[in-house]
Scaffold this motif. Structure first.
Motif, PDB file in Angstrom:
ATOM      1  N   ALA A  87      19.967  30.414  45.135  1.00 12.30           N
ATOM      2  CA  ALA A  87      20.375  30.596  43.753  1.00 12.30           C
ATOM      3  C   ALA A  87      19.195  29.995  42.858  1.00 12.30           C
ATOM      4  O   ALA A  87      19.015  30.512  41.705  1.00 12.30           O
ATOM      5  N   TYR A  89      16.146  30.130  43.606  1.00 14.00           N
ATOM      6  CA  TYR A  89      15.069  30.971  43.549  1.00 14.00           C
ATOM      7  C   TYR A  89      15.328  31.966  42.349  1.00 14.00           C
ATOM      8  O   TYR A  89      14.662  32.357  41.571  1.00 14.00           O
ATOM      9  N   ILE A  91      17.276  31.760  39.935  1.00 10.85           N
ATOM     10  CA  ILE A  91      17.320  31.242  38.355  1.00 10.85           C
ATOM     11  C   ILE A  91      15.858  30.836  38.183  1.00 10.85           C
ATOM     12  O   ILE A  91      15.210  31.115  36.855  1.00 10.85           O
ATOM     13  N   LEU A  93      12.657  31.778  39.506  1.00 10.06           N
ATOM     14  CA  LEU A  93      11.726  32.729  39.912  1.00 10.06           C
ATOM     15  C   LEU A  93      11.773  34.292  39.610  1.00 10.06           C
ATOM     16  O   LEU A  93      10.914  34.822  39.320  1.00 10.06           O
ATOM     17  N   PHE A 148      24.694  20.137  42.144  1.00  8.97           N
ATOM     18  CA  PHE A 148      23.505  19.002  42.376  1.00  8.97           C
ATOM     19  C   PHE A 148      22.352  20.029  43.015  1.00  8.97           C
ATOM     20  O   PHE A 148      21.110  19.874  42.449  1.00  8.97           O
ATOM     21  N   VAL A 150      21.715  23.228  43.428  1.00  7.30           N
ATOM     22  CA  VAL A 150      21.068  24.405  42.685  1.00  7.30           C
ATOM     23  C   VAL A 150      20.141  23.757  41.423  1.00  7.30           C
ATOM     24  O   VAL A 150      19.119  24.366  41.260  1.00  7.30           O
ATOM     25  N   LEU A 151      20.695  22.792  40.647  1.00  2.00           N
ATOM     26  CA  LEU A 151      19.954  22.142  39.648  1.00  2.00           C
ATOM     27  C   LEU A 151      18.472  21.653  40.381  1.00  2.00           C
ATOM     28  O   LEU A 151      17.467  21.804  39.549  1.00  2.00           O
ATOM     29  N   LEU A 152      18.484  21.048  41.478  1.00  3.99           N
ATOM     30  CA  LEU A 152      17.272  20.351  41.957  1.00  3.99           C
ATOM     31  C   LEU A 152      16.461  21.469  42.669  1.00  3.99           C
ATOM     32  O   LEU A 152      15.097  21.409  42.031  1.00  3.99           O
ATOM     33  N   ALA A 155      14.829  23.227  39.517  1.00  2.00           N
ATOM     34  CA  ALA A 155      13.733  22.219  38.787  1.00  2.00           C
ATOM     35  C   ALA A 155      12.604  22.434  39.619  1.00  2.00           C
ATOM     36  O   ALA A 155      11.364  22.657  39.124  1.00  2.00           O
ATOM     37  N   SER A 158      10.753  26.093  39.799  1.00  2.82           N
ATOM     38  CA  SER A 158      10.234  26.552  38.408  1.00  2.82           C
ATOM     39  C   SER A 158       8.941  26.035  38.334  1.00  2.82           C
ATOM     40  O   SER A 158       8.014  26.205  37.561  1.00  2.82           O
ATOM     41  N   VAL A 265      10.768  14.788  42.808  1.00  2.00           N
ATOM     42  CA  VAL A 265      11.141  14.707  41.451  1.00  2.00           C
ATOM     43  C   VAL A 265       9.696  14.757  40.699  1.00  2.00           C
ATOM     44  O   VAL A 265       9.562  15.686  39.921  1.00  2.00           O
ATOM     45  N   GLY A 268       8.063  18.439  41.081  1.00  2.00           N
ATOM     46  CA  GLY A 268       8.730  19.394  39.943  1.00  2.00           C
ATOM     47  C   GLY A 268       8.161  19.213  38.846  1.00  2.00           C
ATOM     48  O   GLY A 268       7.878  19.898  37.815  1.00  2.00           O
ATOM     49  N   ALA A 269       8.129  17.869  38.513  1.00  2.00           N
ATOM     50  CA  ALA A 269       7.432  17.331  37.191  1.00  2.00           C
ATOM     51  C   ALA A 269       5.944  17.524  36.683  1.00  2.00           C
ATOM     52  O   ALA A 269       5.375  17.873  35.537  1.00  2.00           O
TER      53      ALA A 269
END
Lengths: 272, 323
Positions: A87, A89, A91, A93, A148, A150-152, A155, A158, A265, A268-269
């Motif tokens: 999921a 992936y 959202i 990519l 959690f 999916v959101l991680l 993040a 992307s 973290v 991703g950032a």
């Protein structure tokens, strides 16, 4: 450089952490206390006169519960990663239509009180005969971790360099191939983070266990501790010994995953 | 559960908002074919959400508008009562008390969690020897299973044999019946919950502090501002967006706390620690005879309250991302 860093802050920091972790210390201390010493006033501040009675009690009574918790935790990890990684992936990519809406739904889903979910699951499980089953608990526990996860994953993924994905496509890899041999290996740290938290939350769960597995033969360890307390027992050393054992995954997570949480973290950032 | 789900927030946040802007244009050819592929990858999640989020929620609404007894459960012929359960709940004398208890529990927990978390974040802002290790250890209360923390606090606050009363007695203070007196039970669960929530506040506020550029502080200290002055005229104002997020998220999570209160006091004595979440849990599962219909009504009222603050949180977050 280090010479200029004030040592008094270190001392103060140690004092703060000692205060903060006193309950944890007390749990360990009581777990080693002899039953006849439990009601001493003032209590022994240090376990000099230690006993392992509490821990033999754990071995005698809680081993099956610990096994059940382990099984539930692992099941929850597998379910969470299997659902969340693809999921994320899609959202992050594959420009999934409605990806933003899905993200929003996940954020809202995290706000729903566990009690309400437990009641809904109870009503469903009564009909399906899933009460007091390990599978039922795995499903219910995973609802905490899936949003959690999916959101991680979203993040992190992307932040992956698009050039890499294009290179994979030039080499003739389809979406599935790209996912399995490029995206997943790169997302190892996120997957580990998701897995560790999914395990920890399933392992720590009390609300679902106490509602959906109340009469189960296979109880998770949280219910094992709860049953001790409910019996108005005098054996607080055994309760605290169980609590110490039940804290082991948290300790492992702290030692092992602290790095991965930070890595996930920042990875991703930082990339852009 | 409030705190155990709390870690969801910080790692999810650093999603770079800038990513979709530029590269999306470059690959129209791929988009055509991959639309359905994307759906296929997301399908398990969508099915999962429908089956294990939407359906339980619908069932809980269904419970709240029927009169489900245990027998009706088995036979499947519960009587439809419309808003009857809600009327019963809202007019019950316990409703006002539970609402007030919820407010006290949430506000007292948040104020102290935030204040202590912020103080510690400021303390850790500049690294010192062992600061990384000590900061990591502050996460411990957050990671422990709530049954572990709850039972430990319950034993520490035990009236006769607890270490807290024993310490108070050495200072010449009398015994306090923390968990067994309605006057102090709320204080006791709030203390435990503050302890549980400090790590969450520390982590988010600490990462917020790291984003304040150091030259702001350098400029402030050149202007002769001391540490106290710097905090109030630099740190605190610049941290306001992060503070808002922390407090709102904490609010949403604290509203639904069940474990810690239930383990320590079961909502008692004399309902003095019965919050809305505890009330719902007790009606449904706390007694031998599950009374799911009023419990679901209370739970759904709680959802509405949580979602109101949840949407405030999401709006605040969105506005911050835009600015």
């Amino acid at each position: 450089m280090t010479a200029r860093r004030p040592w008094w802050k270190t001392v103060l920091g140690i004092v703060f952490i000692a205060l903060m972790l006193f309950p944890v210390y007390w749990m360990v201390n009581v777990s080693f206390t002899k039953t006849q010493d439990l009601r001493l006033s003032p209590p022994h501040l240090f376990p000099f006169d230690a006993t392992l009675d509490g821990y033999t009690e754990v071995l005698r009574q809680q081993l099956p519960n610990l096994g059940t918790s382990l099984l539930i935790g692992l099941g929850c990890v597998v379910l969470t990663v299997v659902i969340a990684a693809p999921a994320g992936y899609a959202i992050a990519l594959l420009n999934l239509r409605g990806g933003r809406t899905l993200n929003f739904v996940l954020l809202v889903a995290q706000m729903i009180p566990g009690v309400v979910m437990a009641m809904g699951f109870y009503a469903i499980y009564v009909r399906l005969g899933l009460l007091n089953s390990i599978g039922g608990l795995i499903l219910a526990d995973s609802t905490v971790a899936v949003p959690f996860g999916v959101l991680l994953f979203t993040a992190f993924m992307s932040g992956l360099p698009r050039e890499l994905l294009q290179a994979a496509r030039v080499d003739g890899a389809g979406a599935w191939r790209t996912f399995v041999s490029v995206v997943l290996p790169l997302s190892r740290n996120s997957a580990l983070t998701v897995a560790l938290f999914a395990f920890l939350w399933a392992w720590s769960d009390f609300v679902f266990a106490s509602t959906l597995a109340r009469n189960s033969d296979l109880k998770p360890v949280t219910l094992g501790i709860y049953a001790y307390i409910g019996n108005n027992t005098t054996q607080w050393n055994a309760i605290m010994a169980t609590a110490v054992v039940a804290s082991i995954p948290a300790a492992i997570l702290l030692i092992v995953a602290q790095r991965y949480v930070a890595a996930g973290v920042t990875a991703g950032a930082v990339k852009d | 559960m409030a705190i155990s789900t709390a870690p969801a927030a910080p790692p999810a946040r650093p999603a770079p908002a800038k990513a979709p802007a530029e590269p999306r244009r470059r690959r129209p050819g791929r988009l055509q074919g991959s639309r359905w592929i994307a759906v296929a990858f997301a399908a398990p999640l969508v099915i999962y959400l429908l089956a294990f989020y939407a359906y339980p929620l619908i069932r809980s609404i269904d419970l709240s508008v029927h009169d489900y007894t245990v027998r009706a459960f088995v036979q499947g012929n519960a009587e439809f009562v419309g808003f009857g359960n809600y009327v019963t709940v809202l007019t019950s004398p316990l409703f006002g008390q539970a609402l007030a208890n919820t407010a006290v529990f949430v506000v007292a927990s948040l104020v102290f969690q935030y204040a202590i978390g912020l103080a510690l974040a400021v303390f850790f802002r500049n690294s010192f020897r062992l600061s990384g290790v000590i900061r990591a250890l502050f996460l411990v209360p957050w990671l422990l299973p709530l049954i572990v923390s709850g039972s430990t606090w319950a034993w520490m606050l035990n009236s006769d044999n607890g270490v807290v009363n024993s310490a108070l007695q050495t200072f010449g203070l009398g015994q306090i019946n923390w968990l067994t007196s309605p006057d102090t039970s709320m204080l006791a669960v709030v203390i435990a919950n503050i302890w549980l929530g400090i790590p969450f506040n520390l982590v988010i506020l600490y990462s917020g502090l790291q984003n304040i550029p150091t030259d702001v502080y350098e400029a402030a200290s050149l202007d002769g501002a001391g540490a106290w002055r710097q905090f109030w005229s630099v740190t605190f104002p610049l941290l306001r967006p992060v503070s808002a997020i922390t407090l709102l998220l904490g609010l949403v999570y604290t509203l639904k706390v069940v474990d810690i209160i239930w383990i320590m006091t079961k909502g008692g004595p004399a309902d003095s620690t019965t919050t809305l979440a505890i009330w719902s849990y007790r009606e449904a599962f706390g007694t031998g005879q599950p009374d799911l219909s009023p419990a679901a009504a209370v739970g759904n009222i709680l959802i509405i309250i949580a979602l109101i603050f949840g949407f405030v949180y999401l709006r605040t977050q969105r506005r911050q991302e835009q600015s």
